[in-house]
Scaffold this motif. Structure first.
Motif, PDB file in Angstrom:
ATOM      1  N   THR A  56       0.853  -1.190   0.000  1.00  0.00           N
ATOM      2  CA  THR A  56       0.000   0.000   0.000  1.00  0.00           C
ATOM      3  C   THR A  56       0.887   1.238   0.000  1.00  0.00           C
ATOM      4  N   PRO A  58       2.122   4.755   0.912  1.00  0.00           N
ATOM      5  CA  PRO A  58       1.891   5.574   2.107  1.00  0.00           C
ATOM      6  C   PRO A  58       1.328   6.957   1.782  1.00  0.00           C
ATOM      7  N   ASP A  59       0.834   7.608   2.839  1.00  0.00           N
ATOM      8  CA  ASP A  59       0.182   8.907   2.671  1.00  0.00           C
ATOM      9  C   ASP A  59       1.132  10.028   2.262  1.00  0.00           C
ATOM     10  N   ASP A  60       2.432   9.862   2.467  1.00  0.00           N
ATOM     11  CA  ASP A  60       3.359  10.934   2.105  1.00  0.00           C
ATOM     12  C   ASP A  60       3.965  10.765   0.712  1.00  0.00           C
ATOM     13  N   GLN A  65      -1.802   7.877  -2.883  1.00  0.00           N
ATOM     14  CA  GLN A  65      -1.748   7.576  -1.446  1.00  0.00           C
ATOM     15  C   GLN A  65      -2.876   6.626  -1.067  1.00  0.00           C
ATOM     16  N   GLN A  78       5.856   3.959  -5.488  1.00  0.00           N
ATOM     17  CA  GLN A  78       6.262   3.267  -4.260  1.00  0.00           C
ATOM     18  C   GLN A  78       7.787   3.239  -4.141  1.00  0.00           C
ATOM     19  N   HIS A  85      12.094   7.686   2.216  1.00  0.00           N
ATOM     20  CA  HIS A  85      12.152   7.216   3.608  1.00  0.00           C
ATOM     21  C   HIS A  85      13.553   6.731   3.983  1.00  0.00           C
TER      22      HIS A  85
END
Length: 163
Positions: A56, A58-60, A65, A78, A85
């Motif tokens: 999934t 991520p929101d950032d 998202q 992704q 990150h």
């Protein structure tokens, strides 16, 4: 001086040459269909494998998202956010820039592997799309060869009487 009426003659190409052109055309069409089928199978296989991972976004991330990774664009997004990150966790350093005893190095290494896997999926989609495109071209060229081989060559001759 009298002019003879113009005549139209059909010039036939030897059957041996036409047979070769027709065979090449048929092979082109068959090969094109095979390329398209293989491309579809590859696309489905990569999509199935990506979907099975239940990744999934991520929101950032920059886009999509909360959506599941199921195709080339979501796989790319992704991979991009994994890099973001990893760089945040390492203070902006890549795996090669980190000291060998740095505890974050394993995390950055894993992130690198994940990104490489996702980029491999993106490349696989590109190759499948390329194969399908080449299949379409092969079909078009094969069809053109078949049409050309079945079209008679016509030459217009003028017969002029001698004075």
């Amino acid at each position: 001086m009298s002019d003879a009426p113009s005549t139209v003659d059909t010039i036939e190409t030897p059957a041996k040459k036409l047979g070769l052109v027709k065979a090449v055309g048929a092979i082109g069409i068959i090969g094109g269909v095979a390329l398209i089928i293989v491309a579809i199978i590859a696309w489905i296989a990569v999509t199935t494998q990506l979907t099975a991972e239940n990744i999934t976004i991520p929101d950032d991330a920059v886009a999509f998202q909360g959506q599941q990774v199921t195709g080339p664009v979501t796989a790319y997004v992704q991979a991009d956010i994994i890099n973001t990150h990893a760089l945040a966790a390492s203070g902006g350093k890549t795996y090669a820039e980190l000291d060998q005893d740095d505890p974050v190095r394993a995390t950055v290494m894993q992130a690198s592997f994940l990104r490489a896997s996702l980029f491999t999926s993106v490349v696989a989609y590109g190759v499948a799309l390329f194969a399908a495109g080449m299949g379409v071209l092969a079909i078009l060229f094969g069809w053109a060869f078949l049409r050309l081989a079945s079209t008679p060559v016509v030459v217009k001759r003028s017969n002029v009487a001698a004075s």
